[in-house]
Design an enzyme around this catalytic site. Sequence first.
Site, short mmCIF file in Angstrom:
data_model
loop_
_atom_site.label_atom_id
_atom_site.label_comp_id
_atom_site.label_asym_id
_atom_site.label_seq_id
_atom_site.Cartn_x
_atom_site.Cartn_y
_atom_site.Cartn_z
N ARG A 224 -29.80 30.47 -45.53
CA ARG A 224 -28.92 29.55 -46.25
C ARG A 224 -29.48 28.14 -46.10
NH1 ARG A 224 -27.28 33.32 -48.47
NH2 ARG A 224 -25.15 34.10 -48.71
N GLU A 253 -27.76 23.74 -53.39
CA GLU A 253 -27.99 24.59 -54.57
C GLU A 253 -26.89 24.37 -55.60
OE1 GLU A 253 -28.54 28.70 -53.39
OE2 GLU A 253 -29.88 28.13 -51.78
N HIS A 271 -33.89 31.42 -54.63
CA HIS A 271 -32.94 32.29 -53.93
C HIS A 271 -33.04 33.74 -54.41
CE1 HIS A 271 -28.91 32.10 -51.56
NE2 HIS A 271 -29.51 33.28 -51.39
C1 DGY Z 1 -26.69 37.20 -49.55
O1 DGY Z 1 -26.31 38.32 -49.87
O2 DGY Z 1 -26.08 36.54 -48.71
C2 DGY Z 1 -27.91 36.70 -50.20
O3 DGY Z 1 -28.20 35.40 -49.94
C3 DGY Z 1 -27.85 36.99 -51.68
O4 DGY Z 1 -29.10 37.31 -52.06
#
Ligand code: DGY
Length: 305
Positions: A224, A253, A271
């Site tokens: 993240r 984002e 992502h």
């Molecule tokens: C998640 O599932 O948390 C991912 O970042 C999505 O690809």
Amino acid sequence: MKPVVVLTAQYPAVVREILAGLCDFVEHPSEQGRSDDDMITILSEADAAITVLSDPLTRNVLEANPGLHMIANYAVGYNNVDLQAARELGVTVTNTPGVLTEATADLTMGLILAVMRRIVEGDREVRATGRCVWEPLHLLGSGLTGKRLGIIGMGRIGNAVATRAQAFEMEVIGVRRDESLDELLATSDIVTIHAPLTGQTHHMLNAATLRAMKRGAFLVNTARGPLVDETALCDALDDGHLAGAGLDVYEDEPSVSPRLIAMPNVVLLPHIGSATHETRNAMARIAATDVALFLRGLKPQNIIT
Ligand code: DGY
């Protein structure tokens, strides 16, 4: 009347197959940067919803939609959902764990390779010049063999990255996200972070911890964006403390910092850690199965509230 399931994006077809006959669908095209007000409108008819990680599911949104009883978040991470509010309001929330592990670990290795071996710079050069020039000192990168990879967060994805790195004969040092990072930061040639975004992990890599990394090291983030203070990262890259970075996620984002975009030693992806046919189908199956269980009055399998 059938219950309404709102789909906040276009999902793999298996979602409709699993839920066929159980509900009516309202589908909204994916849209980044939705506000609380957007979500309140989108979810206004919903009894249940399948949501994406960019959908803000705040207290505001949940309180404004008392008819919404279940959210299947199409992601393993759920930092976009106010779980406390969901619990208080009796909204069941599920996620899609387990099936993203291999895809995300693969992409992490892809970023490590890309940034250390300057793969994207090479691709850009061939396209720009239309030529392939071999020279002894051209586009030299760093080998992976024997390098130390520091993995912050030794959950499923961290462990899968370790397995892959060992096959590349890297030396792996892994710490859980609540352990001391000192040795890992001071000694790793590459640091990769695999932690959920919480109040405790926000800006886990900041000006101080990035400076504590070995000079000339690389940073990879497929988890993240807000785990890393992006301004501090740009500073550390600008002044050469860090040699490069591979990023699949960003602090703000869908925006990406123009400073990062201008840096040739940074590989930037949109992502796509979980973006394989296999994984996205598996996520769809899990999310829809949990909605189906809920609509049948049974307990979903991946409840996080
Ligand atoms: C998640 O599932 O948390 C991912 O970042 C999505 O690809």
